[in-house]
Design an enzyme around this catalytic site. Structure first.
Site, mmCIF file in Angstrom:
data_model
loop_
_atom_site.group_PDB
_atom_site.id
_atom_site.type_symbol
_atom_site.label_atom_id
_atom_site.label_comp_id
_atom_site.label_asym_id
_atom_site.label_seq_id
_atom_site.Cartn_x
_atom_site.Cartn_y
_atom_site.Cartn_z
ATOM 1 N N HIS A 135 -14.022 40.944 82.247
ATOM 2 C CA HIS A 135 -14.415 39.538 82.242
ATOM 3 C C HIS A 135 -14.695 39.045 83.647
ATOM 4 O O HIS A 135 -14.434 39.729 84.637
ATOM 5 C CB HIS A 135 -13.367 38.665 81.539
ATOM 6 C CG HIS A 135 -12.008 38.629 82.167
ATOM 7 N ND1 HIS A 135 -11.757 38.068 83.407
ATOM 8 C CD2 HIS A 135 -10.816 39.076 81.708
ATOM 9 C CE1 HIS A 135 -10.468 38.152 83.680
ATOM 10 N NE2 HIS A 135 -9.868 38.776 82.673
ATOM 11 N N CYS A 155 -6.400 42.730 82.129
ATOM 12 C CA CYS A 155 -7.847 42.907 82.018
ATOM 13 C C CYS A 155 -8.440 43.402 83.335
ATOM 14 O O CYS A 155 -7.746 43.505 84.340
ATOM 15 C CB CYS A 155 -8.506 41.576 81.654
ATOM 16 S SG CYS A 155 -8.004 40.957 80.026
#
Length: 180
Positions: A135, A155
């Site tokens: 992301h 992430c």
């Protein structure tokens, strides 16, 4: 004023621990479609992530199409084992979803946890976690990334411009190999 600063920092830290792929206040307004980049080059056949080097490669066969630096979870050494451990997975996964309304600009999900990850965590009566994504920065990344490269809940964080490229280039089912 000092209480406000501590409270603001605490709220920002809690937001970082939220799932990477969930929508939030920075997502486009409901009904608004973000502008998407287009990619017309060779297809990406695999993604290789070298965690220790903080380097991600988008490959077509053996040819590197693009490479990026990234940030990891806030506990970057070792494989993800449990929800909330701040680690990024290691092993073979697959691209399985795309979120155009991510609070982190755009996000691309990987298939963590797999059956092995779930079974391992279950041995300890724990959850393996979920929502591991590539992301952009989003609001927390803009606060933490300049000071600490590894700030996510597990992430892989790129710049907003880089995640736009990655989002355009990847397709569901592309294998992602994450090395220590």
């Amino acid at each position: 004023m000092p209480n406000f600063s501590r409270r603001h920092a605490s709220l920002a830290l809690l937001a970082v621990l939220a799932a990477c792929g969930k929508s939030g206040p920075t997502a486009p307004a409901r009904g608004a479609m973000p502008q998407f980049k287009r990619y017309s080059g060779p297809p990406v056949t695999q993604v290789v992530v070298q965690k220790a080097e903080r380097r991600m490669f988008l490959l077509n066969g053996q040819t590197v199409l693009r490479s990026y630096n990234f940030g990891l979870g806030n506990q970057p050494v070792g494989p993800k084992q449990f929800e909330g451990d701040g680690k990024t997975p290691e092993g073979l996964y697959y691209i399985d979803r795309f979120n155009p309304r991510s609070r982190y600009h755009l996000s691309v999900g990987i298939s963590y946890p797999n059956e092995r990850d779930v079974a391992y965590a279950a041995q300890f009566g724990r959850s393996a976690g979920s929502d591991i994504m590539f992301h952009g920065r989003g609001p927390e990344g803009n606060v933490f990334a300049p000071k600490n490269r590894d700030w996510t809940a597990g992430c892989l964080a790129l710049t907003d411009q880089e995640i736009e490229d990655v989002y355009a280039m990847l397709q569901p089912g592309v294998p992602v190999m994450l090395y220590p």
